[in-house]
Design a protein around this motif. Sequence first.
Motif, PDB file in Angstrom:
ATOM      1  N   VAL A   1      17.252 -30.630 -18.466  1.00 25.06           N
ATOM      2  CA  VAL A   1      17.488 -30.196 -17.282  1.00 25.06           C
ATOM      3  C   VAL A   1      18.664 -29.413 -17.365  1.00 25.06           C
ATOM      4  O   VAL A   1      18.755 -28.227 -16.720  1.00 25.06           O
ATOM      5  CB  VAL A   1      17.811 -31.515 -16.547  1.00 25.06           C
ATOM      6  CG1 VAL A   1      18.607 -30.979 -14.956  1.00 25.06           C
ATOM      7  CG2 VAL A   1      16.640 -32.232 -15.924  1.00 25.06           C
ATOM      8  N   PHE A   2      19.551 -29.649 -18.212  1.00 25.93           N
ATOM      9  CA  PHE A   2      20.888 -28.664 -18.321  1.00 25.93           C
ATOM     10  C   PHE A   2      20.422 -27.213 -18.571  1.00 25.93           C
ATOM     11  O   PHE A   2      20.768 -26.210 -18.384  1.00 25.93           O
ATOM     12  CB  PHE A   2      21.838 -29.310 -19.464  1.00 25.93           C
ATOM     13  CG  PHE A   2      23.044 -28.415 -19.745  1.00 25.93           C
ATOM     14  CD1 PHE A   2      23.998 -28.443 -18.741  1.00 25.93           C
ATOM     15  CD2 PHE A   2      22.990 -27.755 -21.000  1.00 25.93           C
ATOM     16  CE1 PHE A   2      25.312 -27.182 -19.283  1.00 25.93           C
ATOM     17  CE2 PHE A   2      24.032 -26.785 -21.178  1.00 25.93           C
ATOM     18  CZ  PHE A   2      25.207 -26.603 -20.344  1.00 25.93           C
ATOM     19  N   LEU A   3      19.529 -27.362 -19.794  1.00 26.11           N
ATOM     20  CA  LEU A   3      19.189 -25.838 -20.323  1.00 26.11           C
ATOM     21  C   LEU A   3      18.403 -25.116 -19.317  1.00 26.11           C
ATOM     22  O   LEU A   3      18.503 -24.088 -18.745  1.00 26.11           O
ATOM     23  CB  LEU A   3      18.331 -26.231 -21.442  1.00 26.11           C
ATOM     24  CG  LEU A   3      18.844 -26.611 -22.663  1.00 26.11           C
ATOM     25  CD1 LEU A   3      18.000 -26.727 -23.864  1.00 26.11           C
ATOM     26  CD2 LEU A   3      19.940 -25.558 -23.223  1.00 26.11           C
ATOM     27  N   GLY A   4      17.567 -25.932 -18.319  1.00 21.79           N
ATOM     28  CA  GLY A   4      16.710 -25.295 -17.343  1.00 21.79           C
ATOM     29  C   GLY A   4      17.788 -24.672 -16.303  1.00 21.79           C
ATOM     30  O   GLY A   4      17.496 -23.744 -15.647  1.00 21.79           O
ATOM     31  N   SER A   5      18.911 -25.466 -16.020  1.00 18.59           N
ATOM     32  CA  SER A   5      19.728 -25.246 -14.875  1.00 18.59           C
ATOM     33  C   SER A   5      20.855 -24.095 -15.147  1.00 18.59           C
ATOM     34  O   SER A   5      21.465 -23.453 -14.413  1.00 18.59           O
ATOM     35  CB  SER A   5      20.636 -26.362 -14.346  1.00 18.59           C
ATOM     36  OG  SER A   5      21.512 -26.781 -15.374  1.00 18.59           O
ATOM     37  N   ILE A   6      20.948 -23.648 -16.336  1.00 17.57           N
ATOM     38  CA  ILE A   6      22.016 -22.522 -16.602  1.00 17.57           C
ATOM     39  C   ILE A   6      21.412 -21.124 -16.439  1.00 17.57           C
ATOM     40  O   ILE A   6      22.366 -20.271 -16.128  1.00 17.57           O
ATOM     41  CB  ILE A   6      22.501 -22.750 -17.994  1.00 17.57           C
ATOM     42  CG1 ILE A   6      21.547 -22.631 -19.104  1.00 17.57           C
ATOM     43  CG2 ILE A   6      23.490 -24.022 -18.221  1.00 17.57           C
ATOM     44  CD1 ILE A   6      22.027 -22.595 -20.432  1.00 17.57           C
ATOM     45  N   GLY A   7      20.215 -21.146 -16.494  1.00 17.54           N
ATOM     46  CA  GLY A   7      19.346 -19.762 -16.127  1.00 17.54           C
ATOM     47  C   GLY A   7      19.207 -18.854 -17.400  1.00 17.54           C
ATOM     48  O   GLY A   7      19.643 -18.799 -18.402  1.00 17.54           O
TER      49      GLY A   7
END
Length: 478
Positions: A233-239
């Motif tokens: 989720v973190f990797l997807g949320s940074i852009g």
Amino acid sequence: MPYRYRLEPQRRTPWERIRDGLAHFSTNSPSRFAVLIFTSIIALWTFLFMLPAASATGEITPFADALFTAVSTICVTGLAVVDMATHWSTFGNLLVFIGIQAGALGVLTLASLLGRVVTRRLGLRQKLIAASDGNPLRTHAGPVSESQAVKLDEVGGILATAAISLVTIQTISALFILPVFLATPGYDTWSAIYDAYYYAASAFTNTGFSHHPDGIMPFEHNIWFLGCLAGTVFLGSIGFPVIFAIVRRIRTKQRLSVHVKLTLVTTVLLFFIGWIVIYLLEFDNPRTLAMDDPWFRPITAGFMSAMTRSGGFSTVDISEMNDATLLVMDMLMFVGGGSASTAGGIKVTTLAILFLAAVAEAKGSPDIHSFGRRIPVDVLRLAISVALWGATIVAVSSILVMQLSGAEFKYALFDSISAFATCGLSTGLTQELPESATYVLTTTMWLGRVGTVTFAASLASRHKRQLYTLPEERIIVG
């Protein structure tokens, strides 16, 4: 009398006329073209979800439910008005999987890719469309600093990065998750592979869909599984621009831009703040964290903080959380993730700019500074516009949901923010709403995914040169 040659107009096929018309439209109105493309995909998915083959029972899904699911899928939200585990057939689940992949690319990025297919090339305007997904100021009429996250000559690279990231990160995440399902009784190899990739895709796209009746509750105490979901989720949320910049940094040692640094610092800071606050507010709540062993409560609190980035997965009953905790999660969801990411919200850089502006004002500084760079005033104006636009959408949506359903304010506000921020966390209200209220949340999801980006891009692209200035007059503020 000399013979005159008359050139006959070249006859074009209907497809060529349609292609030329779309190319003209995408060139002259990129923001509206992006909205048209995104909305058209939603309309197509609504039709497909209504087909008898899409439901497990072979019956036609009602229009309101099909539309809500289509918007939630393409906008990578994760909210649902039907049981995602039992309502859809194999074909329906395939539609969900493909839809979240398409929606994860983003409104403007997807439009630029389709524009390239239509025009058979990636021209300057298409590059502006794609680059403005990472930074709306790319369509600004004035000068733009070359220290942006993605330069125009790198747009092809960011589009490739977006596509490659979807496949690569999801595959790696699925490989990490796979042992969890292989070790679970009742799973064969192919079922484990399918579920591992499904959850990896749902996590990286920040959708939060689960096709199991109990969601992820059977794995609520599996630290490895929760860690894989939170990390994905973190990797997807940074852009995608941040991922592209990090990859470029590793390959060429090129320094990270202010955008990348602000995104990473603000995202990590909000995660730890949310982790600490959620734990302190819920550690003794017998209906949530207190149900876990004392040593596991911080892990659950950290996982829930990570999900407010727009992840949508939950291991606790959100409706049983304290009112103060719901308010904290409201704020975290409203901020969301990074620009041009699979997350929603007003974006972490918007919050960072507003905070830096407040600090500059408190210091009496005429300029906004960050990491040794000066932030232009038009960036602040854009941040204010996006924040106000988001707050207005949430306020109107909450009022209408309360009026149409009779729901309590805290629940209506939470699910409205979750819809706007395309988060997917819910107090359970969404599935109980009347049809009229589901249309409100459907519109909120659409505006949350499409509105803030295209609104910012349209504001930046409508910059007009004014050859005169009006007399200045100060008003009383505060």
